[in-house]
Design a protein around this motif. Sequence first.
Motif, PDB file in Angstrom:
ATOM      1  N   GLY A 114       0.781  -1.226   0.000  1.00 25.22           N
ATOM      2  CA  GLY A 114       0.000   0.000   0.000  1.00 25.22           C
ATOM      3  C   GLY A 114       0.811   1.272   0.000  1.00 25.22           C
ATOM      4  N   GLY A 115       2.132   1.161  -0.124  1.00 28.94           N
ATOM      5  CA  GLY A 115       2.961   2.357  -0.171  1.00 28.94           C
ATOM      6  C   GLY A 115       3.262   2.916   1.206  1.00 28.94           C
ATOM      7  N   PRO A 116       4.066   3.953   1.259  1.00 25.47           N
ATOM      8  CA  PRO A 116       4.439   4.541   2.552  1.00 25.47           C
ATOM      9  C   PRO A 116       3.268   5.277   3.198  1.00 25.47           C
ATOM     10  N   LYS A 117       3.252   5.254   4.511  1.00 28.01           N
ATOM     11  CA  LYS A 117       2.215   5.964   5.236  1.00 28.01           C
ATOM     12  C   LYS A 117       2.505   7.465   5.224  1.00 28.01           C
ATOM     13  N   LYS A 118       1.453   8.239   5.225  1.00 27.91           N
ATOM     14  CA  LYS A 118       1.607   9.689   5.213  1.00 27.91           C
ATOM     15  C   LYS A 118       2.138  10.176   6.544  1.00 27.91           C
ATOM     16  N   THR A 119       3.181  10.949   6.479  1.00 31.74           N
ATOM     17  CA  THR A 119       3.770  11.535   7.681  1.00 31.74           C
ATOM     18  C   THR A 119       3.916  13.036   7.486  1.00 31.74           C
ATOM     19  N   LYS A 120       4.114  13.728   8.563  1.00 35.23           N
ATOM     20  CA  LYS A 120       4.275  15.165   8.497  1.00 35.23           C
ATOM     21  C   LYS A 120       5.570  15.517   7.762  1.00 35.23           C
ATOM     22  N   THR A 121       5.457  16.435   6.813  1.00 38.26           N
ATOM     23  CA  THR A 121       6.614  16.837   6.022  1.00 38.26           C
ATOM     24  C   THR A 121       7.596  17.624   6.889  1.00 38.26           C
ATOM     25  N   SER A 122       8.842  17.166   6.902  1.00 42.40           N
ATOM     26  CA  SER A 122       9.858  17.826   7.718  1.00 42.40           C
ATOM     27  C   SER A 122      10.447  19.019   6.967  1.00 42.40           C
ATOM     28  N   ARG A 123      11.134  19.866   7.710  1.00 47.08           N
ATOM     29  CA  ARG A 123      11.781  21.022   7.102  1.00 47.08           C
ATOM     30  C   ARG A 123      12.859  20.604   6.114  1.00 47.08           C
ATOM     31  N   PHE A 124      13.529  19.511   6.426  1.00 52.03           N
ATOM     32  CA  PHE A 124      14.557  19.016   5.508  1.00 52.03           C
ATOM     33  C   PHE A 124      13.937  18.619   4.179  1.00 52.03           C
ATOM     34  N   ASP A 125      12.793  17.931   4.218  1.00 54.39           N
ATOM     35  CA  ASP A 125      12.120  17.525   2.980  1.00 54.39           C
ATOM     36  C   ASP A 125      11.684  18.741   2.170  1.00 54.39           C
ATOM     37  N   ILE A 126      11.198  19.772   2.865  1.00 51.26           N
ATOM     38  CA  ILE A 126      10.780  20.994   2.165  1.00 51.26           C
ATOM     39  C   ILE A 126      11.973  21.663   1.498  1.00 51.26           C
ATOM     40  N   ALA A 127      13.086  21.766   2.239  1.00 57.31           N
ATOM     41  CA  ALA A 127      14.285  22.394   1.684  1.00 57.31           C
ATOM     42  C   ALA A 127      14.843  21.578   0.522  1.00 57.31           C
ATOM     43  N   PHE A 128      14.834  20.263   0.685  1.00 54.71           N
ATOM     44  CA  PHE A 128      15.352  19.411  -0.386  1.00 54.71           C
ATOM     45  C   PHE A 128      14.466  19.463  -1.616  1.00 54.71           C
ATOM     46  N   SER A 129      13.143  19.584  -1.408  1.00 56.83           N
ATOM     47  CA  SER A 129      12.222  19.703  -2.534  1.00 56.83           C
ATOM     48  C   SER A 129      12.483  20.983  -3.318  1.00 56.83           C
ATOM     49  N   ARG A 130      12.755  22.075  -2.607  1.00 53.58           N
ATOM     50  CA  ARG A 130      13.079  23.331  -3.282  1.00 53.58           C
ATOM     51  C   ARG A 130      14.382  23.211  -4.064  1.00 53.58           C
ATOM     52  N   PHE A 131      15.371  22.577  -3.445  1.00 51.53           N
ATOM     53  CA  PHE A 131      16.639  22.371  -4.143  1.00 51.53           C
ATOM     54  C   PHE A 131      16.444  21.509  -5.385  1.00 51.53           C
ATOM     55  N   GLU A 132      15.606  20.487  -5.283  1.00 49.33           N
ATOM     56  CA  GLU A 132      15.347  19.609  -6.423  1.00 49.33           C
ATOM     57  C   GLU A 132      14.668  20.371  -7.562  1.00 49.33           C
ATOM     58  N   ASN A 133      13.760  21.277  -7.225  1.00 48.83           N
ATOM     59  CA  ASN A 133      13.106  22.089  -8.258  1.00 48.83           C
ATOM     60  C   ASN A 133      14.106  23.001  -8.965  1.00 48.83           C
ATOM     61  N   ILE A 134      15.012  23.593  -8.188  1.00 46.06           N
ATOM     62  CA  ILE A 134      16.052  24.438  -8.794  1.00 46.06           C
ATOM     63  C   ILE A 134      16.936  23.610  -9.715  1.00 46.06           C
ATOM     64  N   TYR A 135      17.268  22.405  -9.251  1.00 48.84           N
ATOM     65  CA  TYR A 135      18.113  21.525 -10.070  1.00 48.84           C
ATOM     66  C   TYR A 135      17.400  21.126 -11.366  1.00 48.84           C
ATOM     67  N   LYS A 136      16.103  20.847 -11.289  1.00 51.26           N
ATOM     68  CA  LYS A 136      15.350  20.477 -12.489  1.00 51.26           C
ATOM     69  C   LYS A 136      15.338  21.619 -13.507  1.00 51.26           C
ATOM     70  N   LYS A 137      15.155  22.852 -13.019  1.00 54.28           N
ATOM     71  CA  LYS A 137      15.154  24.005 -13.922  1.00 54.28           C
ATOM     72  C   LYS A 137      16.528  24.193 -14.566  1.00 54.28           C
TER      73      LYS A 137
END
Length: 227
Positions: free
Chosen positions: A114-137
């Motif tokens: 059933g996939g991973p359970k939903k957990t609260k998004t950490s600050r690290f995940d938010i920061a890494f997501s932003r970095f990943e978006n910059i890298y994609k661009k």
Amino acid sequence: MSLSGLVIALGMIVDGSIVMLEQVYRYYKQKNENGLSTYTVSEAIFKASDEVGTSILASTATTISVFLPIAMLSGLIGMILKDISITLILALLASFLVAIIVVPFLMKLFLGKGGPKKTKTSRFDIAFSRFENIYKKALAWALRQWKFILTIAVAILVLSFFIMKALGVTFIPSTDTGEFYVAVDFSKGIPLETTHIKMTHIYEIIEDQVPEAQTIVCYSGRSENFI
């Protein structure tokens, strides 16, 4: 030397496992419109293995191909680097087997349905997501301007050859250990006692003229051909 090889390999032996784990988990966490898992655990493992297995093999093989010639060297350099190279090669081969066999097995064993359970998004995940978006661009821009990127890469490669030529190249650079040697050749047939007296005199000269010398070793009656 073998321990040095293991230390050098520490950063490389985890690369394949990280790539495999990340790719499997990427498919494992995908959801469809109904919120259900797009792939089962087995499907995610097989799909990820098909995609990155060859890349992990190529990455391992390119590194091993560099150290194989070093492992076959002879002489003093071979004595120093052979054990390091062999240890590193064996460690990389073992890491490749772990990445394509052990890691998928452990993920099959521990990942639930059933996939991973939903957990609260950490600050690290938010920061890494932003970095990943910059890298994609940045990556998308580089792919559009591939001629410019290729020209820059070739220019840097050519420039590196000129820099290497200016700096000079050596396999193992010479180092100043603070040691020096005095070799004295005597006439054939000279008594050993006379040789010892002469070498003692040279010893005293060195001791007097080189006060910073910490250790002086003197051999009397020793030849380069016969010990």
